[in-house]
Design a protein around this motif. Structure first.
Motif, PDB file in Angstrom:
ATOM      1  N   GLU A  97       0.830  -1.209   0.000  1.00 13.28           N
ATOM      2  CA  GLU A  97       0.000   0.000   0.000  1.00 13.28           C
ATOM      3  C   GLU A  97       0.864   1.259   0.000  1.00 13.28           C
ATOM      4  O   GLU A  97       0.575   2.218  -0.733  1.00 13.28           O
ATOM      5  N   LEU A 100       2.317   1.696  -3.472  1.00 15.98           N
ATOM      6  CA  LEU A 100       1.352   2.179  -4.452  1.00 15.98           C
ATOM      7  C   LEU A 100       1.112   3.677  -4.280  1.00 15.98           C
ATOM      8  O   LEU A 100       1.049   4.418  -5.272  1.00 15.98           O
ATOM      9  N   ARG A 101       0.999   4.113  -3.037  1.00 23.31           N
ATOM     10  CA  ARG A 101       0.811   5.553  -2.798  1.00 23.31           C
ATOM     11  C   ARG A 101       2.044   6.338  -3.260  1.00 23.31           C
ATOM     12  O   ARG A 101       1.912   7.427  -3.833  1.00 23.31           O
ATOM     13  N   ARG A 157      -1.092  -4.701  -6.145  1.00 25.72           N
ATOM     14  CA  ARG A 157      -2.480  -5.016  -5.797  1.00 25.72           C
ATOM     15  C   ARG A 157      -2.765  -6.506  -5.854  1.00 25.72           C
ATOM     16  O   ARG A 157      -3.877  -6.948  -5.584  1.00 25.72           O
ATOM     17  N   HIS A 211      -4.567   7.398  -6.861  1.00 24.55           N
ATOM     18  CA  HIS A 211      -4.629   6.228  -5.966  1.00 24.55           C
ATOM     19  C   HIS A 211      -6.047   5.688  -5.886  1.00 24.55           C
ATOM     20  O   HIS A 211      -6.272   4.473  -5.908  1.00 24.55           O
ATOM     21  N   GLN A 212      -7.029   6.575  -5.793  1.00 32.23           N
ATOM     22  CA  GLN A 212      -8.422   6.126  -5.723  1.00 32.23           C
ATOM     23  C   GLN A 212      -8.819   5.345  -6.965  1.00 32.23           C
ATOM     24  O   GLN A 212      -9.482   4.288  -6.865  1.00 32.23           O
ATOM     25  N   THR A 215      -7.219   1.816  -7.201  1.00 31.73           N
ATOM     26  CA  THR A 215      -7.634   0.825  -6.185  1.00 31.73           C
ATOM     27  C   THR A 215      -9.111   0.504  -6.252  1.00 31.73           C
ATOM     28  O   THR A 215      -9.651  -0.200  -5.390  1.00 31.73           O
ATOM     29  N   ASN A 217     -12.301  -1.502  -7.267  1.00 29.82           N
ATOM     30  CA  ASN A 217     -12.486  -2.918  -7.549  1.00 29.82           C
ATOM     31  C   ASN A 217     -13.252  -3.113  -8.864  1.00 29.82           C
ATOM     32  O   ASN A 217     -13.969  -2.255  -9.300  1.00 29.82           O
TER      33      ASN A 217
END
Length: 217
Positions: A97, A100-101, A157, A211-212, A215, A217
């Motif tokens: 995490e 990724l950020r 992910r 980032h949103q 991530t 789904n």
């Protein structure tokens, strides 16, 4: 943003001392002119005047206007790919995490710190004026960067299914396009939105949006 116009303040073809072989300065001048005026409206003489060199030097070093344009794209692509390839090693002690950020922040910074290059790419891609230049952008910049980002983000992910990777693929295209457009139009956006006023806040908001999207789904 000021226009890149042919200067008449110094003697024609007379370089500033120490600038004759400064390749970085030549590429910076070319980038500014190509981004602000477009490829077709930019001449080697215009770029030479901005860089403070004799136009013959540009012809000698790059061969043609397309050769100089290609050198600009290659330089930016090399810098971007070097940083992307180094990130997995630099981030190996962090959680997925966090990585990724940091990836999102890093990509935003790369684009935001080079607004003229973002402007150049978007102009070339959206106008579709020249197939050869678009093919060069795809081959040397867009595709290798996208493939690296996709593999890195998919691994972070832990995505294995084709469907999940396809969604991530689309999210990457959407976010990088969004970042490029917002960065290149920031001077206009700052007229009516506070998002463009503060450098760090601007980058942080873009990184959060990226980032949103990556991530979802």
């Amino acid at each position: 943003m000021t226009n890149c116009k042919l200067s008449t303040e110094r003697g024609r073809g007379r370089p500033r001392k120490g600038k004759e072989h400064n390749g970085e300065a030549l590429l910076e001048a070319a980038l500014a002119c190509f981004a602000q005026n477009g490829f077709e409206k930019t001449s080697l003489r215009t770029i030479a005047a901005r860089a403070g060199v004799d136009v013959a030097l540009l012809s000698y070093r790059f061969g043609s206007k397309l050769g100089l344009w290609t050198a600009v794209v290659d330089a930016m692509a090399e810098e971007t790919l070097e940083q992307l390839q180094a990130w997995p090693h630099e981030q190996r002690d962090r959680t997925p995490e966090e990585q990724l950020r940091n990836l999102c922040s890093g990509m935003v910074t790369l684009v935001a710190d080079r607004p003229l290059f973002a402007q150049l790419l978007i102009s070339e891609i959206m106008t579709g004026a020249d197939e050869e230049r678009q093919a060069l952008i795809q081959e040397r910049m867009a595709q290798p960067v996208h493939e690296l980002l996709l593999e890195y983000a998919a691994r972070l992910r832990n995505l294995t299914s084709d469907e999940a990777r396809e969604r991530l693929d689309l999210a990457l295209i959407a976010t990088m396009s969004m970042i490029g457009v917002l960065v290149s139009t920031r001077p206009f956006l700052s007229r009516f939105s506070p998002i463009g006023e503060n450098d760090e806040a601007f980058k942080a908001k873009l990184a959060s949006l990226m980032h949103q999207l990556l991530t979802l789904n």
